[in-house]
Design an enzyme around this catalytic site. Sequence first.
Site, short mmCIF file in Angstrom:
data_model
loop_
_atom_site.label_atom_id
_atom_site.label_comp_id
_atom_site.label_asym_id
_atom_site.label_seq_id
_atom_site.Cartn_x
_atom_site.Cartn_y
_atom_site.Cartn_z
N GLU A 1 0.83 -1.12 -0.07
CA GLU A 1 -0.23 0.04 -0.08
C GLU A 1 0.96 1.35 0.22
O GLU A 1 0.41 2.32 0.14
CB GLU A 1 -0.98 0.04 1.24
CG GLU A 1 -0.42 -0.07 2.52
CD GLU A 1 -1.27 -0.43 3.56
OE1 GLU A 1 -1.95 0.79 3.93
OE2 GLU A 1 -1.26 -1.33 4.37
N CYS B 1 -3.48 -3.69 4.20
CA CYS B 1 -2.84 -4.66 4.84
C CYS B 1 -3.00 -5.84 4.42
O CYS B 1 -2.29 -6.72 4.23
CB CYS B 1 -2.57 -4.81 6.25
SG CYS B 1 -2.04 -3.18 7.21
N HIS C 1 -2.50 -10.65 11.89
CA HIS C 1 -2.03 -9.29 11.55
C HIS C 1 -1.54 -8.67 12.61
O HIS C 1 -2.32 -8.38 13.48
CB HIS C 1 -2.97 -8.74 10.63
CG HIS C 1 -2.50 -7.32 10.29
ND1 HIS C 1 -1.49 -6.78 9.65
CD2 HIS C 1 -3.23 -5.85 10.41
CE1 HIS C 1 -1.21 -5.51 9.48
NE2 HIS C 1 -2.22 -4.95 10.13
P1 HMG Z 1 -3.50 5.71 21.74
O1 HMG Z 1 -4.87 6.78 21.76
O2 HMG Z 1 -2.50 6.56 22.05
O3 HMG Z 1 -3.55 4.81 22.80
O4 HMG Z 1 -3.85 4.94 20.37
P2 HMG Z 1 -4.67 4.47 24.00
O5 HMG Z 1 -4.99 5.63 25.16
O6 HMG Z 1 -5.78 3.71 23.57
O7 HMG Z 1 -3.45 3.36 24.93
C1 HMG Z 1 -3.10 2.30 24.14
C2 HMG Z 1 -2.79 1.50 25.20
O8 HMG Z 1 -1.73 1.73 26.19
C3 HMG Z 1 -4.21 1.18 26.14
O9 HMG Z 1 -4.28 -0.28 26.38
C4 HMG Z 1 -3.73 1.84 27.29
O10 HMG Z 1 -4.64 1.20 28.69
C5 HMG Z 1 -2.14 1.55 27.63
P3 HMG Z 1 -5.41 -0.94 26.36
O11 HMG Z 1 -6.68 -0.42 27.26
O12 HMG Z 1 -6.02 -0.82 24.82
O13 HMG Z 1 -5.07 -2.50 26.51
N1 HMG Z 1 -1.60 2.53 28.41
C6 HMG Z 1 -0.62 2.10 29.29
N2 HMG Z 1 -0.29 1.16 29.74
C7 HMG Z 1 1.01 0.98 30.44
N3 HMG Z 1 1.38 2.30 31.10
C8 HMG Z 1 0.84 3.50 30.71
C9 HMG Z 1 -0.11 3.53 29.79
N4 HMG Z 1 -0.93 4.41 29.18
C10 HMG Z 1 -1.74 4.00 28.26
N5 HMG Z 1 1.34 4.52 31.31
C11 HMG Z 1 -3.90 3.33 18.76
C12 HMG Z 1 -3.67 3.64 20.32
C13 HMG Z 1 -3.63 1.87 18.58
C14 HMG Z 1 -5.35 3.71 18.44
C15 HMG Z 1 -2.98 4.35 17.95
O14 HMG Z 1 -1.92 3.87 18.18
C16 HMG Z 1 -3.34 4.28 16.50
O15 HMG Z 1 -4.11 4.82 16.17
N6 HMG Z 1 -2.68 3.43 15.60
C17 HMG Z 1 -2.72 3.17 14.31
C18 HMG Z 1 -4.04 2.27 13.91
C19 HMG Z 1 -3.70 0.93 14.23
O16 HMG Z 1 -2.85 0.23 14.46
N7 HMG Z 1 -4.82 0.26 14.03
C20 HMG Z 1 -5.03 -1.18 14.39
C21 HMG Z 1 -6.11 -2.01 13.66
S1 HMG Z 1 -6.63 -1.46 12.14
C22 HMG Z 1 -5.17 -2.33 11.35
O17 HMG Z 1 -4.52 -3.32 11.84
C23 HMG Z 1 -4.79 -2.09 9.81
C24 HMG Z 1 -3.62 -1.47 9.61
O18 HMG Z 1 -2.34 -2.07 9.94
C25 HMG Z 1 -3.70 -0.54 8.30
C26 HMG Z 1 -3.73 -1.45 6.99
O19 HMG Z 1 -4.59 -2.32 7.08
O20 HMG Z 1 -3.25 -0.95 5.95
C27 HMG Z 1 -3.13 -0.37 10.81
#
Ligand code: HMG
Length: 394
Positions: free
Chosen positions: A80, A112, A240
């Site tokens: 992609e 992906c 994935h």
């Molecule tokens: P965010 O808003 O920074 O993080 O975004 P959050 O607030 O959701 O925190 C993440 C986790 O860290 C949470 O754990 C928190 O509790 C924890 P969870 O509740 O989920 O188990 N946390 C902590 N842990 C320990 N100590 C701390 C602490 N603070 C918080 N101090 C998000 C996270 C993944 C949304 C962001 O990184 C993002 O947007 N990433 C890109 C999108 C993505 O990867 N999506 C995955 C599904 S889609 C997919 O897989 C397709 C893709 O590969 C693309 C394609 O197909 O081409 C992306």
Amino acid sequence: MITAGIEALGVAVPGTYLDLSDLAQARGVPVAKFHEGLGVREMSVALASEDTVTLAARAARMALKDVDPHEIGLCIVGTETAVDHSKPVASFVQGLLGLPQHCRIYETKHACYGGTAGVMTALDWIRAGSHKGRKALVICADIARYPLGSPGEPTQGAGAVALLLSESPSLIALGPAVGTCSRDVNDFWRPLYKKSAIVDGQYSLSCYLEALQGAYLAWQVESGGLKPFRSDAFAAMVYHVPFPKMAKKAHWALRDFDGDRDPEVSYRWQVEHGLNFPQRVGNLYTASLYLSLASVLATDLRPLDGAQVGLFSYGSGSCAEFFTGIVTRGAQAKVKALQLDKMLDARRRISFAEYERTLAQAEGADAAPAKREAAGHPYTFLGVEADRRVYARP
Ligand code: HMG
């Protein structure tokens, strides 16, 4: 039906990485959020001299080390993050690797899932007998980029996995049953005018998990089962991996469908080995699932000969597939011999300042005049000359 599957694989990652503790410090985020919250420790960073073509060519060279390129009748690159709106990455790879003229060459795209689209096409080509004894080369290659300082930033990465598919699958024989689930959603996309992706982060997580449920149920129907099936029958579950915690969430959801109220136990033996490499490179988009598979074969110490593995491919937008494979005798030794862990150890750790400089350079690299000095890796992107991309080869 003709047996078909993965005969060999190759992996390429950039020679440089950013340690996520350096990113956490620079962004004022507790490092535990990246290490434990997302499960990522290191993130591959591609230099301006590395692009999807050079990563794809390096991975393919490893996959083809014991194969005459003239045996390849089909070459598909799933990506992609292509380098041209018209000319496919696969054609550049054909030139760099010397693939034969009588070879069907093209590129596939669906976020992906694009690499798995290539794998499925190659399997159908072999099973239909259209291959006439030849092999297919499917390369998954990407550079994952989100805006600096955004929540997606710690989930970047770069790399490629090349799969040689044939009727002699000396690594994994892939099963004919495939469960598909696709929907028109806006969870993650990249408009033509942008280098980095736009993502609705939390929504993308729920799209992934809904697609997993849909694909798993469809696979159960496809594989003929009105009989109850439990996913703990798989020796490994390979997902994935946009970031390792996502695979954990996926496993929790999968085991929940099966009525398992204690998925932590099966997570340790079914999933964790597959996250050893992904936690060191980040999201490789199309290649993430297959890097996780390589991680299982290279780092799981249990003998897996004859064991069944489950595979889940997800591409935003969205299309997802659930399918399975049987590990061939000797596959683990073959993948261990690639010394992928040493390849990761040999990378250079860059500072946060160098990371920011590198990404700024990469922004303009597609239009930069070609430099003649080739450096570093066997395949190098030198720049552009008369609107043509120029590469150095070994
Ligand atoms: P965010 O808003 O920074 O993080 O975004 P959050 O607030 O959701 O925190 C993440 C986790 O860290 C949470 O754990 C928190 O509790 C924890 P969870 O509740 O989920 O188990 N946390 C902590 N842990 C320990 N100590 C701390 C602490 N603070 C918080 N101090 C998000 C996270 C993944 C949304 C962001 O990184 C993002 O947007 N990433 C890109 C999108 C993505 O990867 N999506 C995955 C599904 S889609 C997919 O897989 C397709 C893709 O590969 C693309 C394609 O197909 O081409 C992306």
